[in-house]
Write a protein that holds these residues in place. Structure first.
Motif, PDB file in Angstrom:
ATOM      1  N   LEU A 186      79.527  47.836  38.876  1.00  0.00           N
ATOM      2  CA  LEU A 186      79.333  47.440  37.477  1.00  0.00           C
ATOM      3  C   LEU A 186      77.943  47.812  36.975  1.00  0.00           C
ATOM      4  O   LEU A 186      77.775  48.170  35.805  1.00  0.00           O
ATOM      5  N   ASP A 187      76.950  47.761  37.845  1.00  0.00           N
ATOM      6  CA  ASP A 187      75.621  48.217  37.447  1.00  0.00           C
ATOM      7  C   ASP A 187      75.634  49.700  37.100  1.00  0.00           C
ATOM      8  O   ASP A 187      75.027  50.127  36.106  1.00  0.00           O
TER       9      ASP A 187
ATOM     10  N   GLY B  94      90.765  48.445  29.984  1.00  0.00           N
ATOM     11  CA  GLY B  94      91.724  47.650  30.744  1.00  0.00           C
ATOM     12  C   GLY B  94      91.419  47.658  32.232  1.00  0.00           C
ATOM     13  O   GLY B  94      91.553  46.626  32.912  1.00  0.00           O
ATOM     14  N   LEU B  95      91.012  48.804  32.761  1.00  0.00           N
ATOM     15  CA  LEU B  95      90.643  48.877  34.179  1.00  0.00           C
ATOM     16  C   LEU B  95      89.395  48.058  34.469  1.00  0.00           C
ATOM     17  O   LEU B  95      89.290  47.417  35.517  1.00  0.00           O
ATOM     18  N   VAL B  96      88.449  48.073  33.533  1.00  0.00           N
ATOM     19  CA  VAL B  96      87.232  47.278  33.721  1.00  0.00           C
ATOM     20  C   VAL B  96      87.565  45.788  33.717  1.00  0.00           C
ATOM     21  O   VAL B  96      87.053  45.015  34.551  1.00  0.00           O
TER      22      VAL B  96
ATOM     23  N   ALA C 151      88.371  40.610  36.714  1.00  0.00           N
ATOM     24  CA  ALA C 151      89.259  39.541  37.177  1.00  0.00           C
ATOM     25  C   ALA C 151      89.340  39.521  38.705  1.00  0.00           C
ATOM     26  O   ALA C 151      89.357  38.445  39.319  1.00  0.00           O
ATOM     27  N   ASP C 152      89.392  40.706  39.319  1.00  0.00           N
ATOM     28  CA  ASP C 152      89.445  40.768  40.780  1.00  0.00           C
ATOM     29  C   ASP C 152      88.174  40.192  41.399  1.00  0.00           C
ATOM     30  O   ASP C 152      88.234  39.453  42.400  1.00  0.00           O
TER      31      ASP C 152
ATOM     32  N   SER D 107      75.684  54.228  33.005  1.00  0.00           N
ATOM     33  CA  SER D 107      76.307  55.493  32.617  1.00  0.00           C
ATOM     34  C   SER D 107      76.333  55.642  31.089  1.00  0.00           C
ATOM     35  O   SER D 107      76.646  54.677  30.381  1.00  0.00           O
ATOM     36  N   PRO D 108      76.023  56.844  30.576  1.00  0.00           N
ATOM     37  CA  PRO D 108      76.088  57.049  29.116  1.00  0.00           C
ATOM     38  C   PRO D 108      77.492  57.319  28.608  1.00  0.00           C
ATOM     39  O   PRO D 108      77.682  57.441  27.404  1.00  0.00           O
ATOM     40  N   ASP D 109      78.460  57.404  29.508  1.00  0.00           N
ATOM     41  CA  ASP D 109      79.825  57.730  29.110  1.00  0.00           C
ATOM     42  C   ASP D 109      80.475  56.520  28.449  1.00  0.00           C
ATOM     43  O   ASP D 109      80.615  55.463  29.079  1.00  0.00           O
ATOM     44  N   PRO D 110      80.908  56.620  27.178  1.00  0.00           N
ATOM     45  CA  PRO D 110      81.508  55.454  26.515  1.00  0.00           C
ATOM     46  C   PRO D 110      82.988  55.276  26.806  1.00  0.00           C
ATOM     47  O   PRO D 110      83.566  54.270  26.417  1.00  0.00           O
ATOM     48  N   ARG D 111      83.619  56.241  27.484  1.00  0.00           N
ATOM     49  CA  ARG D 111      85.065  56.181  27.657  1.00  0.00           C
ATOM     50  C   ARG D 111      85.533  54.953  28.432  1.00  0.00           C
ATOM     51  O   ARG D 111      86.552  54.353  28.068  1.00  0.00           O
TER      52      ARG D 111
END
Length: 379
Positions: free
Chosen positions: A189-190, A206-208, A213-214, A195-199
């Motif tokens: 997560l850090d 949803g994956l994040v 949650a995990d 990362s500069p990628d906004p995607r």
């Protein structure tokens, strides 16, 4: 055009030298005076050196400025790629991720969990017998642990101790694995925040969320396993005793804090040592300890006898009749008990006795109890 005197190099010398070009062999500003008969000009090379340092510095500044301009242009381009609503969503989700790392998975919290994990690896684990159902105010003496131990089949209880040992080891391994998962999740997560990628925050949010949650579930499992649980009994441990109704019992795993030497108060003298130890949480009942000592690097067969095991009923002890100017290793732990199932660690301490006088003194007695320790507070 500026005119000057042509200067000829010596015969056999090259017209060019390292670092000079034909263009750099420029004429002087004014014509020289005429030469007297029978004289000649000395062989002198004139050079027009250009100061290039300022030019290089200017080139470096221009390159740096162009690099900064390019970064600003890339940031503006990324902002232009996202619609205003998408950009707000992107910033809100970044803030939510940062809040999760700060509140639920901070570095300080993980550091405390690592410290607690190290403490659990040093604890002693015991089986505790409790009645499964006990009404409030029930004075039945058969439900007391001391009485129920007499009713339990010893062979079956030894089997349960092996089960308790295996369960404790598995629990410690699971705790270590869960803590590693939390460390890896924090690192992932850090990296996502850096990362500069906004995607990932827009199309892949949803994956994040699933990853968050995990990690929350892993943290809940870790906290639940920090407390030793009950032992599962497959067979009845207590047989029927006549017409007396024996209540169902449950076996729980309990922990006791490790026994640690007091390294400030434990000192070595010429031929004796004064040892002190403590438990972070003082038990309600007095405990028995087992103290071991051994001479390091014995030089003779007689010196190999400088070792022993001493049962102690206090938290301090003095060992006499030691050799001067030698190193001894001491270990302390709780004495073996009927309910002990797992004790993987014991504290050790190495002390060096002081050098003695040339003639030496007569040896004193071994095993003189020290003064009792005051009640220790938790620290």
């Amino acid at each position: 055009m500026r005119w000057g005197t042509r200067i000829f190099p010596p015969r056999g010398a090259s017209r060019h030298r390292v670092g000079l070009s034909n263009q750099e062999l420029r004429p002087a500003a004014t014509p020289p005076p005429p030469l007297a008969p029978g004289t000649s000009w000395p062989c002198v090379w004139t050079m027009n050196l250009q100061v290039t340092g300022l030019g290089l510095d200017k080139m470096k500044l221009d390159s740096l400025q162009s690099f900064l301009d390019q970064e600003e242009a890339e940031e503006a381009e990324e902002q232009q790629l996202l619609a205003p609503a998408a950009w707000r969503t992107y910033m809100e989700r970044r803030a939510a991720l940062r809040e999760f790392l700060t509140a639920e998975l901070s570095l300080q919290l993980l550091k405390r969990h690592h410290a607690r994990m190290e403490l659990l690896r040093k604890c002693s684990y015991y089986i505790e017998i409790l009645p499964k159902h006990l009404a409030l105010g029930d004075q039945n003496p058969l439900v007391l642990p001391s009485t129920m131990f007499q009713l339990i089949d010893p062979w079956k209880f030894q089997r349960m101790k092996k089960v308790g040992t295996a369960q404790t080891k598995i629990q410690l391994l699971l705790l270590g694995d869960l803590l590693e998962q939390l460390d890896r999740g924090r690192a992932e997560l850090d990296a996502l925040l850096e990362s500069p990628d906004p995607r990932p925050f827009v199309a892949g949010w949803g994956l994040v969320e699933q990853r968050l949650a995990d990690l929350s579930a892993v943290m809940d499992s870790f906290l639940a396993l920090m407390v030793p649980g009950r032992l599962h009994i497959k067979h009845r441990l207590v047989s029927d005793v006549g017409a007396t109704k024996i209540p169902h019992i449950r076996l729980m795993l309990s922990t006791k804090m490790p026994v640690v030497f007091d390294r400030k108060e434990s000192v070595a003298h010429q031929d004796w040592v004064s040892l002190r130890w403590f438990v972070t949480i003082q038990p309600a009942a007095p405990e028995q300890f087992e103290l071991r000592f051994k001479l390091l690097d014995p030089r003779t067969q007689q010196e190999c006898t400088q070792c022993g095991i001493i049962p102690v009923a206090a938290c301090t002890f003095d060992i006499h009749n030691l050799l001067p100017n030698r190193s001894y290793k001491f270990t302390v732990k709780r004495a073996e008990s009927y309910t002990l199932v797992y004790e993987p660690w014991r504290d050790s301490l190495t002390l060096h006795t002081r050098p003695g006088p040339p003639e030496g003194r007569a040896p004193s007695r071994l095993g003189k109890p020290g003064l009792p320790l005051p009640t220790l507070s938790e620290r």
